[in-house]
Design a protein around this motif. Sequence first.
Motif, PDB file in Angstrom:
ATOM      1  N   SER A  15     -50.143  31.052 -68.760  1.00  0.00           N
ATOM      2  CA  SER A  15     -50.770  30.595 -69.998  1.00  0.00           C
ATOM      3  C   SER A  15     -50.219  29.240 -70.424  1.00  0.00           C
ATOM      4  O   SER A  15     -50.964  28.368 -70.889  1.00  0.00           O
ATOM      5  CB  SER A  15     -50.638  31.624 -71.114  1.00  0.00           C
ATOM      6  N   LYS A  16     -48.922  29.024 -70.258  1.00  0.00           N
ATOM      7  CA  LYS A  16     -48.311  27.736 -70.595  1.00  0.00           C
ATOM      8  C   LYS A  16     -48.785  26.654 -69.627  1.00  0.00           C
ATOM      9  O   LYS A  16     -49.103  25.535 -70.040  1.00  0.00           O
ATOM     10  CB  LYS A  16     -46.789  27.855 -70.577  1.00  0.00           C
ATOM     11  N   VAL A  17     -48.863  26.988 -68.337  1.00  0.00           N
ATOM     12  CA  VAL A  17     -49.365  26.033 -67.347  1.00  0.00           C
ATOM     13  C   VAL A  17     -50.817  25.693 -67.644  1.00  0.00           C
ATOM     14  O   VAL A  17     -51.222  24.527 -67.578  1.00  0.00           O
ATOM     15  CB  VAL A  17     -49.200  26.574 -65.908  1.00  0.00           C
ATOM     16  N   ALA A  28     -55.214  29.127 -64.003  1.00  0.00           N
ATOM     17  CA  ALA A  28     -53.789  28.936 -63.739  1.00  0.00           C
ATOM     18  C   ALA A  28     -53.198  30.152 -63.030  1.00  0.00           C
ATOM     19  O   ALA A  28     -52.388  30.007 -62.110  1.00  0.00           O
ATOM     20  CB  ALA A  28     -53.039  28.656 -65.038  1.00  0.00           C
ATOM     21  N   SER A  29     -53.613  31.336 -63.425  1.00  0.00           N
ATOM     22  CA  SER A  29     -53.137  32.553 -62.764  1.00  0.00           C
ATOM     23  C   SER A  29     -53.532  32.560 -61.295  1.00  0.00           C
ATOM     24  O   SER A  29     -52.749  32.965 -60.432  1.00  0.00           O
ATOM     25  CB  SER A  29     -53.710  33.801 -63.445  1.00  0.00           C
ATOM     26  N   GLU A  30     -54.729  32.101 -61.010  1.00  0.00           N
ATOM     27  CA  GLU A  30     -55.202  32.043 -59.627  1.00  0.00           C
ATOM     28  C   GLU A  30     -54.395  31.011 -58.833  1.00  0.00           C
ATOM     29  O   GLU A  30     -54.069  31.238 -57.671  1.00  0.00           O
ATOM     30  CB  GLU A  30     -56.692  31.719 -59.594  1.00  0.00           C
ATOM     31  N   MET A  31     -54.061  29.879 -59.452  1.00  0.00           N
ATOM     32  CA  MET A  31     -53.222  28.883 -58.777  1.00  0.00           C
ATOM     33  C   MET A  31     -51.874  29.496 -58.408  1.00  0.00           C
ATOM     34  O   MET A  31     -51.385  29.314 -57.294  1.00  0.00           O
ATOM     35  CB  MET A  31     -53.001  27.666 -59.675  1.00  0.00           C
ATOM     36  N   VAL A  46     -46.044  17.336 -63.299  1.00  0.00           N
ATOM     37  CA  VAL A  46     -44.765  16.632 -63.138  1.00  0.00           C
ATOM     38  C   VAL A  46     -44.295  16.085 -64.484  1.00  0.00           C
ATOM     39  O   VAL A  46     -43.117  16.242 -64.854  1.00  0.00           O
ATOM     40  CB  VAL A  46     -44.885  15.512 -62.076  1.00  0.00           C
ATOM     41  N   ASP A  47     -45.182  15.461 -65.239  1.00  0.00           N
ATOM     42  CA  ASP A  47     -44.824  14.929 -66.555  1.00  0.00           C
ATOM     43  C   ASP A  47     -44.347  16.041 -67.493  1.00  0.00           C
ATOM     44  O   ASP A  47     -43.361  15.883 -68.218  1.00  0.00           O
ATOM     45  CB  ASP A  47     -45.991  14.181 -67.191  1.00  0.00           C
ATOM     46  N   ALA A  48     -45.051  17.162 -67.477  1.00  0.00           N
ATOM     47  CA  ALA A  48     -44.675  18.282 -68.343  1.00  0.00           C
ATOM     48  C   ALA A  48     -43.306  18.831 -67.969  1.00  0.00           C
ATOM     49  O   ALA A  48     -42.493  19.145 -68.847  1.00  0.00           O
ATOM     50  CB  ALA A  48     -45.732  19.383 -68.266  1.00  0.00           C
ATOM     51  N   CYS A  49     -43.040  18.924 -66.674  1.00  0.00           N
ATOM     52  CA  CYS A  49     -41.729  19.412 -66.241  1.00  0.00           C
ATOM     53  C   CYS A  49     -40.623  18.478 -66.723  1.00  0.00           C
ATOM     54  O   CYS A  49     -39.571  18.949 -67.178  1.00  0.00           O
ATOM     55  CB  CYS A  49     -41.694  19.576 -64.725  1.00  0.00           C
TER      56      CYS A  49
END
Length: 71
Positions: A15-17, A28-31, A46-49
């Motif tokens: 959900s956060k991703v 996102a869950s499927e990814m 990358v920016d979020a991380c």
Amino acid sequence: MNSIPAIFDQIGGPSKVAEILSVKTSAASEMKRRGSIPVRYWPRLVDACKELGIRGVNCDVLVDLHQKETA
């Protein structure tokens, strides 16, 4: 990071991703399940991380992780 699912877990789950990538939680869950993130989302991820203080996530790492998944 040693896997795509590990990155998702570090960020806070699908959900956060999904929020970061501006996609549905199901996408996102499927990814995470597939262990594959489409390249078009890598810059945002990358920016979020970096903003979240999650080290070791960059485009080179993502390439390596995706190659492991397909090998």
